[in-house]
Design a protein around this motif. Structure first.
Motif, PDB file in Angstrom:
ATOM      1  N   ARG A   1       1.040  -1.209  -0.006  1.00  0.00           N
ATOM      2  CA  ARG A   1      -0.109   0.138  -0.012  1.00  0.00           C
ATOM      3  C   ARG A   1       0.821   1.214  -0.051  1.00  0.00           C
ATOM      4  O   ARG A   1       1.796   1.487   0.767  1.00  0.00           O
ATOM      5  N   ALA A   2       0.591   2.141  -0.887  1.00  0.00           N
ATOM      6  CA  ALA A   2       1.445   3.202  -1.101  1.00  0.00           C
ATOM      7  C   ALA A   2       0.718   4.605  -1.343  1.00  0.00           C
ATOM      8  O   ALA A   2      -0.271   4.237  -2.107  1.00  0.00           O
ATOM      9  N   ASP A   3       1.011   5.513  -0.905  1.00  0.00           N
ATOM     10  CA  ASP A   3       0.242   6.911  -1.161  1.00  0.00           C
ATOM     11  C   ASP A   3       1.393   7.520  -2.248  1.00  0.00           C
ATOM     12  O   ASP A   3       2.495   7.714  -2.004  1.00  0.00           O
ATOM     13  N   VAL A   4       0.543   7.670  -3.382  1.00  0.00           N
ATOM     14  CA  VAL A   4       1.741   8.241  -4.526  1.00  0.00           C
ATOM     15  C   VAL A   4       1.053   9.697  -4.991  1.00  0.00           C
ATOM     16  O   VAL A   4       0.032   9.704  -5.044  1.00  0.00           O
ATOM     17  N   TRP A   5       1.988  10.448  -4.882  1.00  0.00           N
ATOM     18  CA  TRP A   5       1.518  11.848  -5.473  1.00  0.00           C
ATOM     19  C   TRP A   5       2.030  12.135  -6.980  1.00  0.00           C
ATOM     20  O   TRP A   5       3.276  12.042  -6.940  1.00  0.00           O
ATOM     21  N   LEU A   6       1.153  12.151  -7.720  1.00  0.00           N
ATOM     22  CA  LEU A   6       1.482  12.514  -9.068  1.00  0.00           C
ATOM     23  C   LEU A   6       1.171  13.811  -9.577  1.00  0.00           C
ATOM     24  O   LEU A   6       0.655  14.829  -8.771  1.00  0.00           O
ATOM     25  N   SER A   7       1.999  14.414 -10.608  1.00  0.00           N
ATOM     26  CA  SER A   7       1.545  15.722 -11.035  1.00  0.00           C
ATOM     27  C   SER A   7       0.417  15.992 -11.498  1.00  0.00           C
ATOM     28  O   SER A   7      -0.445  14.877 -11.587  1.00  0.00           O
TER      29      SER A   7
ATOM     30  N   THR B   1     -12.293   3.199 -18.179  1.00  0.00           N
ATOM     31  CA  THR B   1     -12.516   1.798 -17.854  1.00  0.00           C
ATOM     32  C   THR B   1     -13.406   1.290 -16.956  1.00  0.00           C
ATOM     33  O   THR B   1     -13.604   0.115 -16.740  1.00  0.00           O
ATOM     34  N   GLY B   2     -14.041   1.985 -15.822  1.00  0.00           N
ATOM     35  CA  GLY B   2     -14.665   1.966 -15.067  1.00  0.00           C
ATOM     36  C   GLY B   2     -14.047   1.408 -13.532  1.00  0.00           C
ATOM     37  O   GLY B   2     -14.279   0.854 -12.806  1.00  0.00           O
ATOM     38  N   LEU B   3     -12.736   1.524 -13.854  1.00  0.00           N
ATOM     39  CA  LEU B   3     -11.779   1.201 -12.411  1.00  0.00           C
ATOM     40  C   LEU B   3     -11.700   2.603 -11.543  1.00  0.00           C
ATOM     41  O   LEU B   3     -11.746   3.670 -12.035  1.00  0.00           O
ATOM     42  N   THR B   4     -11.067   2.097 -10.477  1.00  0.00           N
ATOM     43  CA  THR B   4     -10.646   3.200  -9.598  1.00  0.00           C
ATOM     44  C   THR B   4      -9.363   3.765 -10.010  1.00  0.00           C
ATOM     45  O   THR B   4      -8.594   3.101 -10.489  1.00  0.00           O
ATOM     46  N   PRO B   5      -8.753   4.984  -9.809  1.00  0.00           N
ATOM     47  CA  PRO B   5      -7.449   5.405 -10.085  1.00  0.00           C
ATOM     48  C   PRO B   5      -6.582   4.439  -9.471  1.00  0.00           C
ATOM     49  O   PRO B   5      -5.510   4.194 -10.050  1.00  0.00           O
ATOM     50  N   ASP B   6      -6.797   3.906  -8.191  1.00  0.00           N
ATOM     51  CA  ASP B   6      -5.875   2.996  -7.482  1.00  0.00           C
ATOM     52  C   ASP B   6      -5.743   1.796  -8.167  1.00  0.00           C
ATOM     53  O   ASP B   6      -4.628   1.386  -8.584  1.00  0.00           O
TER      54      ASP B   6
END
Length: 177
Positions: free
Chosen positions: A126-132, A146-151
């Motif tokens: 499990r990781a918290d990722v900060w994206l631009s 796609t109907g998915l979550t961003p995770d």
């Protein structure tokens, strides 16, 4: 969880009506939605709507959302006129209340499935990722399409990543599932 344009419109109208709206305010909302619906349809028909940023607003989706809002405001106006209400209060709207409860039930079911899924894969990282901002928009757009979550999108990208002998990382083309 993806809501239809009608669900989004009903939720937005219900929330914006929370304090109660007069007949004049609802009539104004119907007029505003009619103008926005017409404008978005005109934009949809224009040649410039075909030239869009890869992950910008979809003119077709925007037109669909305004059409749904217009329909919901017209429904409320007709309900007020038929019932003789001087003020619209969402709690008195039986049909709107039923739809809101159905949305809440679907949301609760989604959250339960999501929690069960997270528990099932709890032995993973499990990781918290900060994206631009740009990368975040791309991930959210892929998730919406796609109907998915961003995770889930990020997880599938990571699962598809390949580490070469020289230390470079690449992701070959794949279809999210």
């Amino acid at each position: 969880m993806i809501w239809s344009s009608e669900d989004l419109a009903r939720d937005l109208v219900r929330r914006s009506s929370a304090g109660g709206l007069t007949l004049a305010q609802v009539t104004e909302a119907v007029s505003e939605a009619a103008v926005r619906e017409r404008e978005t349809l005109e934009e949809l028909r224009s040649p410039s709507s075909r030239v869009q940023e890869p992950f910008g607003w979809d003119p077709e989706e925007l037109a669909e959302r305004w059409a749904a809002r217009h329909a919901e405001w017209r429904r409320i106006l007709a309900l007020m006129q038929a019932s003789g209400w001087g003020t619209y209060e969402p709690e008195r709207d039986a049909e709107g209340t039923l739809w809101a409860q159905e949305r809440e039930d679907r949301r609760a079911q989604f959250l339960a499935r999501h929690a069960a899924h997270r528990e099932q894969v709890s032995d993973g990282l499990r990781a918290d990722v900060w994206l631009s901002a740009r990368a975040g928009r791309l991930i959210r757009a892929l998730a919406a399409r796609t109907g998915l979550t961003p995770d889930q999108v990020v997880a599938q990208i990571a699962e598809s990543a390949v580490l070469s002998d020289d230390g470079t990382v690449s992701v070959p083309p794949f279809t999210p599932r």
